[in-house]
Design an enzyme around this catalytic site. Structure first.
Site, PDB file in Angstrom:
ATOM      1  N   GLU A   3       0.819  -1.218   0.000  1.00 42.21           N
ATOM      2  CA  GLU A   3       0.000   0.000   0.000  1.00 42.21           C
ATOM      3  C   GLU A   3       0.851   1.265   0.000  1.00 42.21           C
ATOM      4  O   GLU A   3       0.515   2.246  -0.653  1.00 42.21           O
ATOM      5  CB  GLU A   3      -0.960  -0.008   1.192  1.00 42.21           C
ATOM      6  CG  GLU A   3      -2.063  -1.060   1.095  1.00 42.21           C
ATOM      7  CD  GLU A   3      -1.585  -2.477   1.337  1.00 42.21           C
ATOM      8  OE1 GLU A   3      -0.482  -2.658   1.893  1.00 42.21           O
ATOM      9  OE2 GLU A   3      -2.310  -3.424   0.961  1.00 42.21           O
ATOM     10  N   HIS A  63     -12.228  -6.118   7.799  1.00 39.56           N
ATOM     11  CA  HIS A  63     -12.916  -5.907   6.529  1.00 39.56           C
ATOM     12  C   HIS A  63     -14.176  -5.084   6.791  1.00 39.56           C
ATOM     13  O   HIS A  63     -15.193  -5.253   6.132  1.00 39.56           O
ATOM     14  CB  HIS A  63     -13.277  -7.241   5.869  1.00 39.56           C
ATOM     15  CG  HIS A  63     -12.082  -8.075   5.516  1.00 39.56           C
ATOM     16  ND1 HIS A  63     -11.475  -8.923   6.402  1.00 39.56           N
ATOM     17  CD2 HIS A  63     -11.371  -8.167   4.359  1.00 39.56           C
ATOM     18  CE1 HIS A  63     -10.432  -9.505   5.815  1.00 39.56           C
ATOM     19  NE2 HIS A  63     -10.340  -9.063   4.582  1.00 39.56           N
TER      20      HIS A  63
HETATM   21  C1  LIG Z   1      -2.079  -4.962   4.128  1.00 39.31           C
HETATM   22  C2  LIG Z   1      -3.008  -5.810   3.340  1.00 39.31           C
HETATM   23  N1  LIG Z   1      -3.275  -5.500   2.063  1.00 39.31           N
HETATM   24  C3  LIG Z   1      -4.139  -6.229   1.343  1.00 39.31           C
HETATM   25  C4  LIG Z   1      -4.763  -7.302   1.900  1.00 39.31           C
HETATM   26  C5  LIG Z   1      -5.758  -8.109   1.104  1.00 39.31           C
HETATM   27  N2  LIG Z   1      -5.220  -9.430   0.831  1.00 39.31           N
HETATM   28  C6  LIG Z   1      -5.531 -10.489   1.587  1.00 39.31           C
HETATM   29  S1  LIG Z   1      -4.710 -11.836   1.133  1.00 39.31           S
HETATM   30  C7  LIG Z   1      -3.911 -11.047  -0.121  1.00 39.31           C
HETATM   31  C8  LIG Z   1      -2.943 -11.776  -0.976  1.00 39.31           C
HETATM   32  C9  LIG Z   1      -1.848 -12.395  -0.180  1.00 39.31           C
HETATM   33  O1  LIG Z   1      -1.064 -13.177  -1.000  1.00 39.31           O
HETATM   34  P1  LIG Z   1       0.153 -14.032  -0.452  1.00 39.31           P
HETATM   35  O2  LIG Z   1       0.916 -13.221   0.531  1.00 39.31           O
HETATM   36  O3  LIG Z   1       0.879 -14.553  -1.613  1.00 39.31           O
HETATM   37  O4  LIG Z   1      -0.535 -15.201   0.387  1.00 39.31           O
HETATM   38  P2  LIG Z   1      -1.453 -16.393  -0.158  1.00 39.31           P
HETATM   39  O5  LIG Z   1      -2.868 -15.893  -0.054  1.00 39.31           O
HETATM   40  O6  LIG Z   1      -1.058 -16.701  -1.539  1.00 39.31           O
HETATM   41  O7  LIG Z   1      -1.244 -17.498   0.795  1.00 39.31           O
HETATM   42  C10 LIG Z   1      -4.326  -9.726  -0.176  1.00 39.31           C
HETATM   43  C11 LIG Z   1      -3.889  -8.746  -1.176  1.00 39.31           C
HETATM   44  C12 LIG Z   1      -4.461  -7.604   3.243  1.00 39.31           C
HETATM   45  N3  LIG Z   1      -5.024  -8.644   3.870  1.00 39.31           N
HETATM   46  N4  LIG Z   1      -3.596  -6.855   3.937  1.00 39.31           N
END
Ligand SMILES: Cc1ncc(C[n+]2csc(CCOP(=O)(O)OP(=O)(O)O)c2C)c(N)n1
Ligand SMILES: [Mg+2]
Lengths: 482, 371
Positions: free
Chosen positions: B106, B176
């Protein structure tokens, strides 16, 4: 707990080739763990017991930082080899840097991708020459059962969400080996700071199906008191900090946890997990740097599963994945096949040993694939090919691979399989039924734990809310006891 | 479920002919770092369609990209349409160089947006959830907000608009559901705008994008699908820093924004049955806010109630209360009432208890009128 060589060869050669640390470890005197392990001095089934001894040996001889010193000496040697003339080097506050007449930019990549450590091939056979930690039948069966349990949990909870009985769910499909094998390689005293796709670690530590179900249903037996969304597990007795949705926030915290373990001279490390997406957050970089500078025993485990919701890793970073980021921060790192339980187990065992005995952070990048949708709020067929998912579900399935290996050892049979599956299914359905029937947490839990005590504003708000409820009972869910 | 239905009905009740008229014949002049454009938009007699809020946002983004070749849309997962579908079809239509995914970061998204905007572009950044805007707090508070001031107006990042879904959704728990608007209302140099409906969302978002100041635009995610309204298909803008009286009354003034307005509207309707005439104001822009409209209303009614989902303590309701007490002290016939979220983190199971419900508002209307 000896290192297992699938074909005999000069141990020294192999180690030098496979583990870049050999020199460092080798130069250590009596306390050298690797030596001890190879010579079979420390043979134990329990990782906890094992490291208690080894760390004690280190502390006793005051050699905790030996390898670091050795490392520094090596760097200095290397530079004085190149530049004999004292004046040819820059006396920089961060250490002497040699001058060069060559205007060489360091390449953005080393050209060749960092290879991925693996033990089992796709058919579950140990690869020739591979080095890994031997796993006893007992541990192997427990690991396999854990992976299957995780799969069944995912299937049934996912369905439960689809039926509208819980509000959300997120599976670990495809990442069962990272979950279970990394947990198996740790000691229960190691403090875990999860992202969210690591419930298998908690499962391995003894969190029951009932405890999982209670959290997902947010009932009065949920340790989080119904305050957080499903899958936000946490358990103090299992040294597993509560999941927080914001990505990567746990990573610098893990360095702080590890510093405390270091100060208390604990035979334990902090272990923190993140996704590939998580490595883009500032907190990831902050964490690696502070952990390196503070020389803390923390293992950063990155589950690189190819996707962060709809964002593929090619749009996440342009480096050779995550493993290469460690070196820039002065952190020792390894890339492993995350779908190979034995590779994960062995690398985490070794990482743990180095983290604790040498008081240093270690970065492990486990390559895997998120076989499921991101969560119940996602439909991944909108952004990725179905045959890609299928390939990973079938040909690269970590659970099937480990089963083949266990079966080829004569440790697992088809009968064991069907018995396990039907047992777990039954237990889980029961747990869900009970969790569903169990009352929601008392309303007072809305106001408690905001602070350690109960400040006047909250007392006032609780009083006023209770009056409102009396006046308008129809506005409030009848299943939350007042 | 029942609650969602109530929200939907309430939302539809908000849509009056009066509101539609306010969208018409709005003329504005926009100035950015490199270009001066004059846009005149008329909505009278134009085609309109019944669409939901995320589609209205999507239309606004299409128009923004279409009307300004220096406009860009980016953020986490925006390429495939975004987790709330707001950016659907944009990458296909305008290409990957103008609509793109960013890494999951972000502070990177907002910092990038500031730089892009400083070069005379319209940077339309998406933060996936308002709950995840905090890693970018430094970039917004210390950078975007002060970019113009600290340089003596040599530089500005006025082309930056940060869109982010906020607020309760029924099952979002801590991360959320939050309404972090008050944090940003404490920051001179940015604007904070929150729409209440599809038509408002489209017109206000276009104004934010074209406004020569950095703007944080919070979208009520509960309404993305639920709120459906006739929205003109053409390019139109609604004025910033202008509140709107969406219901006229004489006994008490209610002020709110975003998703909370429909709950307030329901309370107004019920109060009317008891013979209480409520005036309801949509603030729309929280900073700089239209104090005058509220003052004029309170001078008429003598009473004020403010309502928002965010925790009551330090919420933007406190600022409105204080300002109105300053301006209307002698005219006030009762203390200003605030019906807001509780001073707790946003809870999952206890969400219905946390929320500033219709009946909480109704009770407060009655006790304020009978003070
Ligand atoms: C600071 C923040 N930004 C955005 C999100 C929304 N979000 C939740 S999971 C995710 C993707 C995470 O991907 P990764 O770290 O590769 O983990 P995976 O889900 O693949 O296990 C996002 C963008 C969040 N939870 N926290
Ligand atoms: Mg991922």
């Amino acid at each position: 707990m000896a290192f297992w060589l699938s074909r005999s060869r000069s141990i020294t050669n192999l180690l030098e080739k496979r583990i870049g640390l050999f020199k460092i470890l080798h130069e250590r005197s009596k306390g050298s763990l690797l030596h001890s392990r190879i010579s079979g001095e420390f043979i134990s089934k329990n990782p906890h017991e094992f490291s208690t001894k080894s760390a004690a040996a280190f502390l006793a001889t005051g050699q905790r930082f030996n390898s670091i010193k050795t490392g520094e000496q090596q760097v200095e040697l290397a530079s004085s080899d190149e530049d004999d003339d004292e004046n040819q080097a820059l006396d920089f506050p961060g250490g002497r840097v040699a001058f060069t007449s060559q205007m060489n930019f360091i390449s953005e990549s080393s050209g060749k991708r960092v290879p991925c450590y693996r033990v089992l091939d796709d058919d579950g056979y140990p690869i020739t020459d591979t080095i890994y930690e031997q796993v006893s039948k007992e541990v192997a069966v427990r690991m396999y059962s854990g992976m299957v349990t995780l799969q069944i949990m995912d299937t049934i909870f996912y369905e439960t969400q689809r039926q509208g009985r819980i509000s959300f769910y997120l599976t670990s499909n495809g990442e069962e080996a990272i979950n279970i094998a990394s947990a198996a390689a740790l000691s229960p005293d190691d403090v875990v700071l999860p992202q969210y796709r690591e419930p298998g670690v908690l499962l391995w530590r003894g969190f029951t199906l009932q405890e999982f179900a209670n959290q997902c249903f947010g009932n009065n037996a949920d340790y989080g008191k119904g305050r957080q969304m499903p899958i936000h597990y946490g358990s103090q007795k299992h040294n597993y900090l509560t999941v927080s949705s914001p990505i990567a926030t746990q990573l610098p915290q893990a360095a702080g946890v590890a510093y405390s373990l270091k100060m208390d001279k604990k035979d334990a490390c902090a272990v923190t997990y993140m996704g590939d997406g998580g490595t883009s957050e500032g907190d990831f970089h902050a964490a690696l740097n502070v952990a390196a500078v503070m020389e803390v025993p923390v293992i950063f485990i990155c589950r690189n599963n190819g996707w962060a919701i709809s964002t593929p890793v090619t749009e996440q970073f342009r480096s050779d994945g995550v493993v290469v980021k460690g070196q820039a921060y002065g952190i020792r790192s390894i890339r492993v096949d995350g779908n190979d339980a034995l590779a994960v187990y062995s690398s985490i065992r070794m990482a743990r040993q180095m983290a604790i005995n040498e008081q240093r952070p270690i970065l492990v990048e486990a390559l895997t694939y998120r076989v499921g949708h991101h969560s119940t709020s996602d439909d991944s067929t909108k952004y990725r090919a179905v045959n890609e998912i299928e390939h990973w579900r079938a040909a690269r399935n970590p659970v099937a691979r480990f089963r083949k290996w266990a079966q080829s050892n004569g440790w697992w049979s088809d009968e064991d399989e069907s018995e396990l599956r039907s047992n777990i299914r039954k237990q889980l359905l029961q747990a869900i039924q009970l969790a569903d029937k169990t009352e929601k947490p008392l309303l007072a839990n809305l106001f408690s734990d905001v602070y350690e005590d109960h400040p006047p504003n909250l007392q006032e708000q609780e009083k006023s809310l209770r009056e409102t409820i009396k006046k308008h009972p129809q506005d409030y869910p009848s299943d939350v006891p007042l | 479920m029942a609650q969602s239905l109530v929200r939907k009905i309430g939302r539809l009740g908000l849509i009056s002919a009066k509101e539609r008229n306010s969208a018409s014949l709005y003329v504005t002049k926009i100035r950015s770092a490199t270009t001066t454009t004059t846009t005149t938009t008329t909505t009278t007699g134009e085609e309109s369609k019944s669409i939901n809020l995320f589609t209205a946002i999507n239309q606004a983004l299409h128009i923004a990209l279409d009307t300004d070749p220096r406009a860009y849309v980016f953020g986490e997962d925006v390429s495939f349409g975004g987790v709330f579908r707001c950016t659907t079809g944009l990458a296909d239509r305008f290409g990957k160089s103008r609509v793109f995914n960013t890494p999951l970061c972000e502070q990177g998204i907002v910092g990038f947006g500031i730089g892009l905007a400083a070069m005379g572009n319209r940077a339309i950044a998406e933060i996936q959830f308002a709950d995840y805007i905090f890693p970018a707090f430094d970039q917004i508070v210390n950078e975007a907000a002060k970019f113009r001031y600290r340089s003596g107006n040599q530089f500005n990042c006025g082309g930056l608009t940060i869109r982010s879904p906020y607020g309760a959704v029924g099952h979002g728990g801590h991360y959320h559901s939050q309404s972090p608007e008050a944090f940003f209302c404490h920051v001179p140099g940015i604007k904070v705008v929150i729409p209440r409906s599809p038509q408002q969302a489209k017109g206000l978002l276009l104004s934010c994008i074209r406004d020569p100041n950095p703007v944080v635009f919070f979208e009520p995610k509960w309404l993305y699908r639920l709120a459906v309204e006739e929205v003109p298909e053409n390019d139109y803008m609604l004025p910033l820093s202008e509140a709107e009286v969406i219901r006229e009354g004489t006994d008490i003034t209610l002020v709110g924004w975003g998703a909370q307005l429909s709950i307030m509207e329901q309370a107004c309707t019920e109060a009317e049955k008891d013979g209480i005439s409520c005036e309801l104001i949509d603030l729309k822009t929280l900073i700089p806010w239209d104090k005058e409209t509220v003052v004029v209303s309170v001078r008429k009614t003598g009473r004020l109630l403010v309502s928002h989902e965010a925790p009551i303590t330090g919420g933007f309701g406190a600022e409105i209360s204080a300002s109105i007490v300053e301006r209307c002290f002698l005219r006030l016939e009762a203390p200003v009432a605030r019906v807001c979220g509780l001073d707790t983190p946003f809870p999952l199971v206890f969400e219905p208890f946390y929320m500033p419900t219709k009946n909480k508002i109704l009770d407060a209307i009655k006790s304020t009128v009978n003070y």
